[in-house]
Enzyme design. Structure first.
Site, short mmCIF file in Angstrom:
data_model
loop_
_atom_site.label_atom_id
_atom_site.label_comp_id
_atom_site.label_asym_id
_atom_site.label_seq_id
_atom_site.Cartn_x
_atom_site.Cartn_y
_atom_site.Cartn_z
CE LYS A 18 -0.35 -0.10 5.05
NZ LYS A 18 -1.24 -0.12 6.22
NE ARG B 21 -6.15 0.47 12.35
CZ ARG B 21 -4.95 0.27 11.83
NH1 ARG B 21 -4.04 1.22 11.88
NH2 ARG B 21 -4.63 -0.87 11.28
CE1 TYR C 131 14.64 31.64 7.56
CE2 TYR C 131 14.58 29.30 7.02
CZ TYR C 131 14.51 30.63 6.63
OH TYR C 131 14.30 30.94 5.31
CG MET D 20 10.70 23.85 1.82
SD MET D 20 9.68 25.04 0.94
CE MET D 20 8.53 25.51 2.23
#
Length: 353
Positions: free
Chosen positions: A36, A132, A248, A296
């Protein structure tokens, strides 16, 4: 010197070897393959045919549309089952591509009955405590009346990665469910469950993450081989002095003069920001820390003393940076790390012919 960007190399031969390892552990039962999510992001259209050539005859996906694409890749002979089962608007897709639904509720049984009169193959999922998907225990008897002849009877362990009493409890529940479908082969264990031993492997096992080199470490016998390697070239090398910061938020400060390498990899490529100031990479065979925030598109690695230069490849995942260890350093699991590998990471494959 190559500057082509980040690459993920997938060793299909290792996937096949891992499937054979699970097959040996499953004997006298058999091993299916869970492919999957595009084989956990690694390319089902390449991996599944190699597994089929190696002898795998049954595959699991989540959605019928995944099954349709897989059928195109592996041909008519293999069995393909879809965990999520049918809906009114997907029954025709199941039929057109000869897919087997895993029926998870009385409602899904009725959908399948209404279109096929139960004359096409189906499997049943009996919930044994995961809560589930799956047919609730209160509905087992009615499900047995409406769907008496499943191809397989499935359930799923909630804590197979642990030595936990819940595993034995779920096995007892599944054993009880199986009395309602005495002729159905039983499929219970995924990767972690296989390692729990013969009591759990039953008639079929469904390895997923273990095929791709991840999952728990077995207490005995071989572990899965490494399948995935992520590397990326150094874009820039710079010297910084004591007290200078990186990235950052200036979250890392040099405590002495350092040599830093900046590479083109980041959270847009699936390398999670959570690795900031926590993760590692391998430069020249030696582990080096990630410093500052993962952004990123860029990561900075402390390469002090490593004689690193622009264009050198740095390993972020692979033989020297095991999948589960890297995922843990990010506060996540190996499943998420694999399925998050971004589309701009160049993929290459080898083996499995």
């Amino acid at each position: 010197m190559s500057m082509a960007g980040p690459r993920v190399h997938i060793d299909i031969g290792a996937v096949v070897d891992n499937w054979r390892m699970f097959s040996r552990r499953a004997a006298p039962g058999r091993a299916a393959a869970v492919v999957k999510a595009d084989a956990y992001g690694l390319g089902a259209a390449r991996i599944a045919p190699a597994l089929a050539r190696a002898g795998c005859t049954r595959f699991y996906v989540a959605w019928p549309r995944e099954g349709a694409e897989l059928r195109k890749a592996i041909g008519a002979n293999a069995e393909i089952a879809a965990f999520h089962g049918p809906a009114n608007d997907t029954v025709e897709e199941f039929i057109a591509y000869n897919l087997e639904p895993v029926l998870n509720s009385l409602e899904q049984i009725e959908i399948w009955r209404g279109r096929t009169n139960m004359q096409r193959a189906y499997s049943l999922h009996a919930d044994t405590g995961m809560n589930r998907l799956g047919i609730s225990k209160a509905d087992w008897a009615e499900a047995a009346r409406r769907a008496p002849s499943p191809h397989y009877l499935l359930s799923h362990l909630a804590r197979a990665d642990e030595d936990h009493a819940m595993n034995a409890g779920q096995l007892a529940e599944f054993t009880g469910a199986a009395t309602l479908w005495p002729n159905a082969p039983r499929s219970f264990a995924a990767t972690g469950g296989v390692y729990l031993g013969a009591k759990f492997t039953l008639d079929e096992v469904r390895p997923g993450i273990g095929l791709y080199g991840g999952g728990p470490t077995p207490s005995d016998g071989p572990s899965p081989k490494t399948v995935v390697t992520i590397t990326t070239p150094i874009l820039q090398v710079r010297r910084v002095g004591r007290g200078e910061t990186v990235g950052y938020g200036a979250t890392w400060t040099a405590d002495s003069p350092k040599t830093l390498a900046t590479v083109g990899l980041g959270y847009a490529d699936g390398f999670l920001r959570a690795a900031s100031n926590r993760g590692n990479a391998v430069v020249g065979g030696v582990r080096r820390p990630i410093v500052g925030r993962v952004s990123m598109d860029l990561i900075v690695v402390d390469v002090t003393g490593a004689n690193a230069k622009v264009g050198d490849e740095i390993e972020f995942l692979g033989p020297n940076m095991p999948l589960t260890e890297v995922a843990t350093s990010m506060g996540t699991i190996d499943y998420e790390l694999l399925t998050r590998i971004g589309p701009r990471v160049e993929r290459t494959w080898s083996g499995g012919e």
